[in-house]
Design a protein around this motif. Structure first.
Motif, PDB file in Angstrom:
ATOM      1  N   LEU A   2       0.858  -1.236   0.019  1.00  0.00           N
ATOM      2  CA  LEU A   2      -0.025  -0.081  -0.019  1.00  0.00           C
ATOM      3  C   LEU A   2       0.983   1.214  -0.042  1.00  0.00           C
ATOM      4  CD1 LEU A   2      -2.750  -0.930   2.535  1.00  0.00           C
ATOM      5  CD2 LEU A   2      -2.830  -1.010   0.019  1.00  0.00           C
ATOM      6  N   LYS A   3       0.462   2.108  -0.868  1.00  0.00           N
ATOM      7  CA  LYS A   3       1.077   3.548  -0.955  1.00  0.00           C
ATOM      8  C   LYS A   3       0.581   4.164  -0.026  1.00  0.00           C
ATOM      9  CE  LYS A   3       2.336   2.753  -5.833  1.00  0.00           C
ATOM     10  NZ  LYS A   3       2.197   3.489  -7.172  1.00  0.00           N
ATOM     11  N   THR A   4       1.103   5.210   0.538  1.00  0.00           N
ATOM     12  CA  THR A   4       0.380   6.218   1.664  1.00  0.00           C
ATOM     13  C   THR A   4       0.726   7.631   1.181  1.00  0.00           C
ATOM     14  OG1 THR A   4       2.487   6.269   3.181  1.00  0.00           O
ATOM     15  CG2 THR A   4       0.634   4.574   3.496  1.00  0.00           C
ATOM     16  N   LEU A   5      -0.294   8.453   1.319  1.00  0.00           N
ATOM     17  CA  LEU A   5      -0.104   9.913   1.158  1.00  0.00           C
ATOM     18  C   LEU A   5      -0.103  10.703   2.605  1.00  0.00           C
ATOM     19  CD1 LEU A   5       0.131  12.381  -0.569  1.00  0.00           C
ATOM     20  CD2 LEU A   5      -2.573  12.324  -0.955  1.00  0.00           C
ATOM     21  N   MET A   6       0.937  11.027   2.886  1.00  0.00           N
ATOM     22  CA  MET A   6       0.803  12.020   4.330  1.00  0.00           C
ATOM     23  C   MET A   6       0.447  13.374   4.086  1.00  0.00           C
ATOM     24  SD  MET A   6       1.995   9.478   6.299  1.00  0.00           S
ATOM     25  CE  MET A   6       2.235  10.444   7.837  1.00  0.00           C
ATOM     26  N   VAL A   7      -0.788  13.554   4.985  1.00  0.00           N
ATOM     27  CA  VAL A   7      -1.479  14.753   4.700  1.00  0.00           C
ATOM     28  C   VAL A   7      -1.997  15.440   6.000  1.00  0.00           C
ATOM     29  CG1 VAL A   7      -2.403  14.410   2.217  1.00  0.00           C
ATOM     30  CG2 VAL A   7      -3.772  13.758   4.378  1.00  0.00           C
ATOM     31  N   ALA A   8      -1.662  16.744   6.271  1.00  0.00           N
ATOM     32  CA  ALA A   8      -2.203  17.319   7.274  1.00  0.00           C
ATOM     33  C   ALA A   8      -3.483  17.602   7.279  1.00  0.00           C
ATOM     34  CB  ALA A   8      -1.343  18.546   7.537  1.00  0.00           C
ATOM     35  N   ASP A  42      -4.331  22.264 -20.091  1.00  0.00           N
ATOM     36  CA  ASP A  42      -3.565  23.334 -19.656  1.00  0.00           C
ATOM     37  C   ASP A  42      -2.702  22.879 -18.362  1.00  0.00           C
ATOM     38  OD1 ASP A  42      -5.421  23.346 -17.856  1.00  0.00           O
ATOM     39  OD2 ASP A  42      -6.190  25.240 -18.215  1.00  0.00           O
ATOM     40  N   GLY A  43      -2.626  21.802 -18.077  1.00  0.00           N
ATOM     41  CA  GLY A  43      -1.747  21.343 -17.205  1.00  0.00           C
ATOM     42  C   GLY A  43      -2.483  21.443 -15.393  1.00  0.00           C
ATOM     43  N   ARG A  44      -3.732  21.784 -15.818  1.00  0.00           N
ATOM     44  CA  ARG A  44      -4.671  21.949 -14.378  1.00  0.00           C
ATOM     45  C   ARG A  44      -4.668  20.455 -13.897  1.00  0.00           C
ATOM     46  NH1 ARG A  44      -9.395  25.591 -15.135  1.00  0.00           N
ATOM     47  NH2 ARG A  44      -9.566  24.561 -17.021  1.00  0.00           N
ATOM     48  N   VAL A  45      -4.808  20.228 -12.586  1.00  0.00           N
ATOM     49  CA  VAL A  45      -5.387  18.945 -11.941  1.00  0.00           C
ATOM     50  C   VAL A  45      -6.797  18.884 -12.040  1.00  0.00           C
ATOM     51  CG1 VAL A  45      -5.287  17.210 -10.017  1.00  0.00           C
ATOM     52  CG2 VAL A  45      -3.412  19.010 -10.523  1.00  0.00           C
ATOM     53  N   ALA A  46      -7.207  17.624 -12.860  1.00  0.00           N
ATOM     54  CA  ALA A  46      -8.843  17.464 -13.164  1.00  0.00           C
ATOM     55  C   ALA A  46      -9.282  17.031 -11.841  1.00  0.00           C
ATOM     56  CB  ALA A  46      -9.027  16.598 -14.246  1.00  0.00           C
ATOM     57  N   VAL A  47     -10.409  17.467 -11.338  1.00  0.00           N
ATOM     58  CA  VAL A  47     -11.177  16.534 -10.464  1.00  0.00           C
ATOM     59  C   VAL A  47     -12.594  16.596 -10.982  1.00  0.00           C
ATOM     60  CG1 VAL A  47     -12.227  16.818  -8.059  1.00  0.00           C
ATOM     61  CG2 VAL A  47     -10.003  17.677  -8.466  1.00  0.00           C
ATOM     62  N   THR A  48     -13.082  15.306 -11.227  1.00  0.00           N
ATOM     63  CA  THR A  48     -14.355  15.074 -11.860  1.00  0.00           C
ATOM     64  C   THR A  48     -15.391  14.320 -10.994  1.00  0.00           C
ATOM     65  OG1 THR A  48     -13.022  14.446 -13.827  1.00  0.00           O
ATOM     66  CG2 THR A  48     -15.432  13.785 -13.977  1.00  0.00           C
ATOM     67  N   GLU A  49     -16.535  15.042 -10.949  1.00  0.00           N
ATOM     68  CA  GLU A  49     -17.417  14.410 -10.198  1.00  0.00           C
ATOM     69  C   GLU A  49     -18.459  13.511 -10.967  1.00  0.00           C
ATOM     70  OE1 GLU A  49     -21.671  15.418  -7.508  1.00  0.00           O
ATOM     71  OE2 GLU A  49     -20.797  16.975  -9.065  1.00  0.00           O
ATOM     72  N   ASP A  75      -5.179  25.925 -10.363  1.00  0.00           N
ATOM     73  CA  ASP A  75      -4.657  24.909 -11.185  1.00  0.00           C
ATOM     74  C   ASP A  75      -5.299  23.683 -10.859  1.00  0.00           C
ATOM     75  OD1 ASP A  75      -4.099  24.511  -8.296  1.00  0.00           O
ATOM     76  OD2 ASP A  75      -2.063  23.417  -8.888  1.00  0.00           O
ATOM     77  N   VAL A  76      -6.456  23.758 -10.319  1.00  0.00           N
ATOM     78  CA  VAL A  76      -7.662  22.715 -10.242  1.00  0.00           C
ATOM     79  C   VAL A  76      -8.644  23.122 -11.328  1.00  0.00           C
ATOM     80  CG1 VAL A  76      -9.185  21.552  -8.671  1.00  0.00           C
ATOM     81  CG2 VAL A  76      -6.937  22.484  -7.809  1.00  0.00           C
ATOM     82  N   ALA A  77      -9.177  21.908 -11.889  1.00  0.00           N
ATOM     83  CA  ALA A  77     -10.095  22.200 -12.778  1.00  0.00           C
ATOM     84  C   ALA A  77     -11.112  21.266 -12.495  1.00  0.00           C
ATOM     85  CB  ALA A  77      -9.770  21.754 -14.480  1.00  0.00           C
ATOM     86  N   VAL A 201      -5.186  15.851  -4.824  1.00  0.00           N
ATOM     87  CA  VAL A 201      -4.749  16.982  -5.685  1.00  0.00           C
ATOM     88  C   VAL A 201      -3.101  17.217  -5.299  1.00  0.00           C
ATOM     89  CG1 VAL A 201      -4.851  19.232  -6.353  1.00  0.00           C
ATOM     90  CG2 VAL A 201      -6.846  17.854  -6.487  1.00  0.00           C
ATOM     91  N   ASP A 202      -3.037  17.387  -4.072  1.00  0.00           N
ATOM     92  CA  ASP A 202      -1.749  17.658  -3.604  1.00  0.00           C
ATOM     93  C   ASP A 202      -0.672  16.426  -4.057  1.00  0.00           C
ATOM     94  OD1 ASP A 202      -2.374  19.942  -2.189  1.00  0.00           O
ATOM     95  OD2 ASP A 202      -2.622  19.043  -0.590  1.00  0.00           O
ATOM     96  N   LYS A 203      -1.086  15.404  -3.876  1.00  0.00           N
ATOM     97  CA  LYS A 203      -0.145  14.101  -4.427  1.00  0.00           C
ATOM     98  C   LYS A 203       0.180  14.287  -5.674  1.00  0.00           C
ATOM     99  CE  LYS A 203      -0.567   9.256  -4.931  1.00  0.00           C
ATOM    100  NZ  LYS A 203       0.680   8.636  -4.476  1.00  0.00           N
ATOM    101  N   VAL A 204      -0.911  14.711  -6.670  1.00  0.00           N
ATOM    102  CA  VAL A 204      -0.540  14.911  -8.083  1.00  0.00           C
ATOM    103  C   VAL A 204       0.332  15.968  -8.339  1.00  0.00           C
ATOM    104  CG1 VAL A 204      -1.805  15.555 -10.309  1.00  0.00           C
ATOM    105  CG2 VAL A 204      -2.807  14.017  -8.691  1.00  0.00           C
ATOM    106  N   ARG A 205       0.054  16.986  -7.500  1.00  0.00           N
ATOM    107  CA  ARG A 205       1.258  18.220  -7.744  1.00  0.00           C
ATOM    108  C   ARG A 205       2.563  17.890  -7.246  1.00  0.00           C
ATOM    109  NH1 ARG A 205      -2.774  21.144  -4.390  1.00  0.00           N
ATOM    110  NH2 ARG A 205      -4.008  22.619  -5.992  1.00  0.00           N
ATOM    111  N   GLU A 206       2.586  16.926  -6.202  1.00  0.00           N
ATOM    112  CA  GLU A 206       4.230  16.504  -6.010  1.00  0.00           C
ATOM    113  C   GLU A 206       4.791  15.523  -6.852  1.00  0.00           C
ATOM    114  OE1 GLU A 206       3.504  14.631  -2.188  1.00  0.00           O
ATOM    115  OE2 GLU A 206       3.021  16.343  -1.064  1.00  0.00           O
ATOM    116  N   GLU A 207       3.727  14.800  -7.510  1.00  0.00           N
ATOM    117  CA  GLU A 207       4.374  13.653  -8.253  1.00  0.00           C
ATOM    118  C   GLU A 207       4.735  14.514  -9.859  1.00  0.00           C
ATOM    119  OE1 GLU A 207       1.213   9.933  -7.452  1.00  0.00           O
ATOM    120  OE2 GLU A 207       0.864  11.589  -8.987  1.00  0.00           O
TER     121      GLU A 207
END
Length: 210
Positions: A2-8, A42-49, A75-77, A201-207
Motif C-alpha cells: 500500500l502506498k500512503t499519502l501523508m497529509v495534514a 492546460d496542465g491543471r489537475v482535473a477533479v471529476t464528479e 490549477d484545479v479544474a 490533488v496535492d499528491k498529483v502536484r508532488e508527483e
C-alpha cells in the motif's frame, strides 16, 4: 504494497480520520486500473464528479462539494460527468448535456436537483424536461431539439464510455487526475470526499514536481 499519502488533516473536518494520519491506497481511495483522459489541456489537475440527478447522496453532497470547489486555486479544474446506467440515468445525462448546449446549465443545475428531491418532480420524460427548460429562457421546441441533437447524444455516449473505463459501480464519485477514485465508502462519509480529493490533488502536484 500500500502506498500512503501523508497529509495534514487538522481543520479539514475529516471525522473518520486522525489528524496528520496517512491516506492509504485501497482504504481511503482507489487507483483506477485504466486511467481516463481528463480533457484538461492546460496542465491543471482535473477533479471529476460522477453523479446522477436522481441520486439523493449526490444531492446531499452538492453544497459541501460546491463550497470546496469555490476554494480551489486556479490549477484545479473541476468538471462534472453525469452517470449513465440506463433508464432515467441516461435521460438525466441527456438533460445535463442539452442544458449545457443551450447555455443554461449553470443556472439550471442546482434547480434540477432541487426539483427532483424537494418538489417530487421526476423529470424523466422529454415533455417534463422540455417544460422545465422553458423556465430558463428557452422554448420547449429548442429544448427538444437539443435533447435529440447529435452533439448531445455523442456527449452521453462519451460519458458512458468513460464510466465503463472507470468501472464505476455507483455515485457520487470523485476522480482526481483521471486516476484516483474517491467514493463515500472509501472516504468514510459524503462530507469527507472533497477533502480527500484535495489531498490527492496535492499528491498529483508532488508527483508532477518530481
Amino acid at each position: 504494497m500500500l502506498k500512503t499519502l501523508m497529509v495534514a488533516l487538522a481543520g479539514l473536518g475529516l471525522s473518520s480520520l486522525v489528524s496528520a494520519a496517512p491516506l492509504v491506497e485501497g482504504e481511503h481511495y482507489t487507483v483506477l486500473e485504466n486511467p481516463v483522459e481528463t480533457r484538461v489541456e492546460d496542465g491543471r489537475v482535473a477533479v471529476t464528479e460522477a453523479f446522477w440527478y436522481g441520486c439523493p447522496h449526490c444531492y446531499d453532497l452538492e453544497d459541501t462539494l460546491n463550497a470546496w470547489v469555490a476554494e480551489q486555486p486556479e490549477d484545479v479544474a473541476f468538471q462534472r460527468m453525469p452517470a449513465t446506467m440506463g433508464g432515467s440515468w441516461n435521460t438525466h445525462a441527456f438533460a445535463y448535456y442539452a442544458a449545457e448546449q443551450l447555455g443554461i446549465l449553470d443556472e439550471l443545475h442546482a434547480d434540477f436537483f432541487h426539483a427532483i428531491h424537494e418538489e417530487g418532480r421526476r423529470l424523466t420524460s422529454e415533455d417534463d424536461i422540455a417544460a422545465f427548460f422553458s423556465e430558463y429562457g428557452v422554448s420547449e421546441e429548442e429544448a427538444r431539439e437539443a435533447l435529440a441533437s447529435f452533439g448531445v447524444k455523442s456527449q452521453v455516449n462519451q460519458a458512458h464510455a468513460r464510466m465503463r473505463q472507470m468501472q464505476l459501480m455507483g455515485v457520487p464519485a470523485l476522480i482526481v487526475d483521471g486516476r484516483y477514485l474517491v467514493s463515500p465508502s472509501t472516504a468514510g462519509s459524503l462530507g469527507n470526499m472533497p477533502q480527500i480529493a484535495g489531498a490527492l490533488v496535492d499528491k498529483v502536484r508532488e508527483e508532477r514536481a518530481d
